[in-house]
Design a protein around this motif. Sequence first.
Motif, short mmCIF file in Angstrom:
data_model
loop_
_atom_site.label_atom_id
_atom_site.label_comp_id
_atom_site.label_asym_id
_atom_site.label_seq_id
_atom_site.Cartn_x
_atom_site.Cartn_y
_atom_site.Cartn_z
N GLU A 34 -32.62 -0.15 -59.01
CA GLU A 34 -34.37 0.63 -58.30
C GLU A 34 -34.70 1.41 -58.98
OE1 GLU A 34 -35.43 -0.73 -54.22
OE2 GLU A 34 -36.86 -1.63 -54.85
N THR A 35 -35.19 2.22 -59.49
CA THR A 35 -36.26 3.92 -60.35
C THR A 35 -36.59 4.04 -58.67
OG1 THR A 35 -38.26 3.07 -61.62
CG2 THR A 35 -36.20 2.98 -62.44
N ASP A 36 -36.91 5.71 -59.25
CA ASP A 36 -37.59 6.63 -58.06
C ASP A 36 -38.80 6.05 -57.63
OD1 ASP A 36 -35.07 7.59 -57.79
OD2 ASP A 36 -36.00 10.13 -58.21
N MET A 37 -39.72 5.93 -58.40
CA MET A 37 -40.85 5.46 -58.83
C MET A 37 -41.54 3.95 -57.67
SD MET A 37 -44.81 6.15 -59.26
CE MET A 37 -45.33 5.37 -59.73
N GLN A 38 -39.97 3.18 -57.82
CA GLN A 38 -40.37 1.49 -57.87
C GLN A 38 -39.58 1.76 -56.10
OE1 GLN A 38 -37.02 -0.04 -59.98
NE2 GLN A 38 -39.23 -0.64 -61.07
N ILE A 39 -38.98 2.50 -55.12
CA ILE A 39 -38.53 2.60 -54.06
C ILE A 39 -39.49 3.41 -53.51
CG2 ILE A 39 -36.82 3.96 -52.99
CD1 ILE A 39 -35.19 3.76 -55.00
N MET A 40 -39.86 4.58 -54.07
CA MET A 40 -41.66 4.70 -53.48
C MET A 40 -42.36 3.81 -52.89
SD MET A 40 -41.84 8.99 -54.62
CE MET A 40 -42.04 8.32 -56.54
N VAL A 41 -42.52 3.13 -53.82
CA VAL A 41 -43.70 2.33 -53.98
C VAL A 41 -43.33 1.71 -52.96
CG1 VAL A 41 -44.71 0.20 -55.40
CG2 VAL A 41 -44.88 2.40 -56.38
N ARG A 42 -42.55 0.90 -52.52
CA ARG A 42 -41.68 -0.23 -51.61
C ARG A 42 -41.99 0.69 -50.52
NH1 ARG A 42 -36.72 -0.36 -49.75
NH2 ARG A 42 -35.67 0.62 -51.28
N LEU A 43 -41.42 2.04 -50.01
CA LEU A 43 -41.34 2.65 -48.97
C LEU A 43 -42.97 2.45 -48.78
CD1 LEU A 43 -38.54 5.43 -49.71
CD2 LEU A 43 -38.38 3.17 -48.03
N ILE A 44 -43.89 3.05 -49.43
CA ILE A 44 -45.56 3.77 -48.94
C ILE A 44 -45.77 2.03 -48.39
CG2 ILE A 44 -47.42 3.63 -50.21
CD1 ILE A 44 -46.18 6.44 -49.66
N ASN A 45 -45.52 0.96 -49.26
CA ASN A 45 -46.10 -0.74 -48.78
C ASN A 45 -45.45 -1.04 -47.38
OD1 ASN A 45 -47.52 -0.95 -50.65
ND2 ASN A 45 -45.85 -1.78 -51.84
N LYS A 46 -44.32 -0.49 -47.37
CA LYS A 46 -43.50 -0.70 -46.01
C LYS A 46 -44.22 0.03 -45.15
CE LYS A 46 -40.28 -3.22 -44.67
NZ LYS A 46 -40.64 -4.43 -44.42
N PHE A 47 -44.77 1.03 -45.08
CA PHE A 47 -45.06 2.20 -44.19
C PHE A 47 -46.76 1.94 -43.81
CE2 PHE A 47 -48.28 6.01 -44.05
CZ PHE A 47 -47.68 6.24 -42.04
N ASN A 48 -47.40 1.47 -44.63
CA ASN A 48 -48.49 1.14 -45.00
C ASN A 48 -48.81 -0.77 -44.11
OD1 ASN A 48 -51.87 1.31 -45.20
ND2 ASN A 48 -51.49 0.57 -46.74
N SER A 49 -48.52 -1.45 -44.15
CA SER A 49 -47.97 -3.23 -43.66
C SER A 49 -48.04 -2.55 -41.75
CB SER A 49 -46.67 -3.43 -44.04
OG SER A 49 -46.63 -4.38 -43.72
N SER A 50 -49.58 -3.67 -42.29
CA SER A 50 -49.85 -4.16 -40.41
C SER A 50 -48.33 -4.68 -39.59
CB SER A 50 -51.17 -4.44 -40.40
OG SER A 50 -50.77 -5.41 -41.05
#
Length: 454
Positions: A172-188
């Motif tokens: 993964e690129t840094d961008m893809q990793i950050m998207v995945r981390l944000i989705n994990k944080f924002n997931s209910s």
Amino acid sequence: MALLGMLLGLLMASCFTFCLSHQNPEFALTSPEKSSTKEAERKETTAEEELDSEVLEVFHPTHEWQALRPGQAVPVGSHVRLNLQTGAREVKLQEEDKFQSNLKALKKGKRLDINANTYTSQDLKSALAKFKEGTEVESSKEDKARQAKIKRLFRPIEELKKDFEELNVVIETDMQIMVRLINKFNSSSSSLEEKIAALFDLEYYVHQMDNAQDLLSFGGLQVVINGLNSTEPLVKEYAAFVLGAAFSSNPKVQVEAIEGGALQKLLVILATEQPLTAKKKVLFALCSLLRHFPYAQQQFLKLGGLQVLRSLVQAKGTEVLAVRVVTLLYDLVTEKMFAEEEAELTQETPPEKLQQYRQVHLLPGLREQGWCEITAHLLALPEHDAREKVLQTLGALLATCRDRYHQDPQLSRTLVSLQAEYQALATLELQDGEDEGYFRELLGSINSLLKELR
């Protein structure tokens, strides 16, 4: 008779001369140097004739050591050694002689005898013709064994790809990793531990300026800012931790944070009852947002930021935060001062930024909010590092707070007490050979303040 006597005398002289010319050459009338040279040449010629007449036995060496008998001639390039055990000389061929013989054979058009598997030029032409026609050349048993060994050591790329897919290994690129981390944080559906872990990992990536700006492109920054509204103190703490790393020396992210309401949320957390660890991270984010951003400093003053910091410093058990607040105020005061001085000296500061700094009325606000007295009382802190930062801030506020300092007798007593303490420590530094020591610098700051207050 006289004439007859003269003729007889001439005849006798002629005979005497003829006899001398036929005697030993040693008595010949010649040059000594020429005669010796001729004699040497005659002797050398005689020696060469004798040497040529002698036939020497030529020794034929092999690749094994063989003893050399006296009087045997050795071919040029042979390897000769003296056997220390027997005392005899031994001879064998050099290793490269085989190569030289093969090279000579090649020049004569002969086949090179390198090994049994060597092919002639005609064999190679025939094999190449078969290769072009698509006919496979049969390999020997050694080649087949070698190929089998390689297959055992290495695997085809198709099999490796299948294994990576089964292991779910994805680059993964840094961008893809950050998207995945944000989705994990924002997931209910994510637990508190998962959200904290996502924020912790995200903080590592946003330290890089480009990654922090990429966080804006997919709305990740606003998601983290909204995390400051969480009811969980840990979420607030780590969200502020991420924001502080993203704000640092990144104007584009700072502007987006102000527009996204980050400043208001940070001040609310500092003004309310929160754990000390959370307030540390929030104060870190606030410092990163305000530094080198005059517009944010204006908004900070309008929102009552100085009052919030004053309450924070005066609360019990917040001495660590007090030192950080004083350091922030010192940085903001000197930053504006340096920007105005640079504009006057070099005229390189952009007019818009200089105008923004001139609209930041920080020093009057500090005087009105009682920061002259608050800063002076912080000299009672026991740590040398804390005292150093307080002394720096007192010096920066001297022009604004001079009269307040004169009206505070406790400040003069504290400075005199610190002067005696650091005088003793500076003396110890001098005894240790440190001419420009740490305590000597602190003593200089104290002496300067005392001189201004007298």
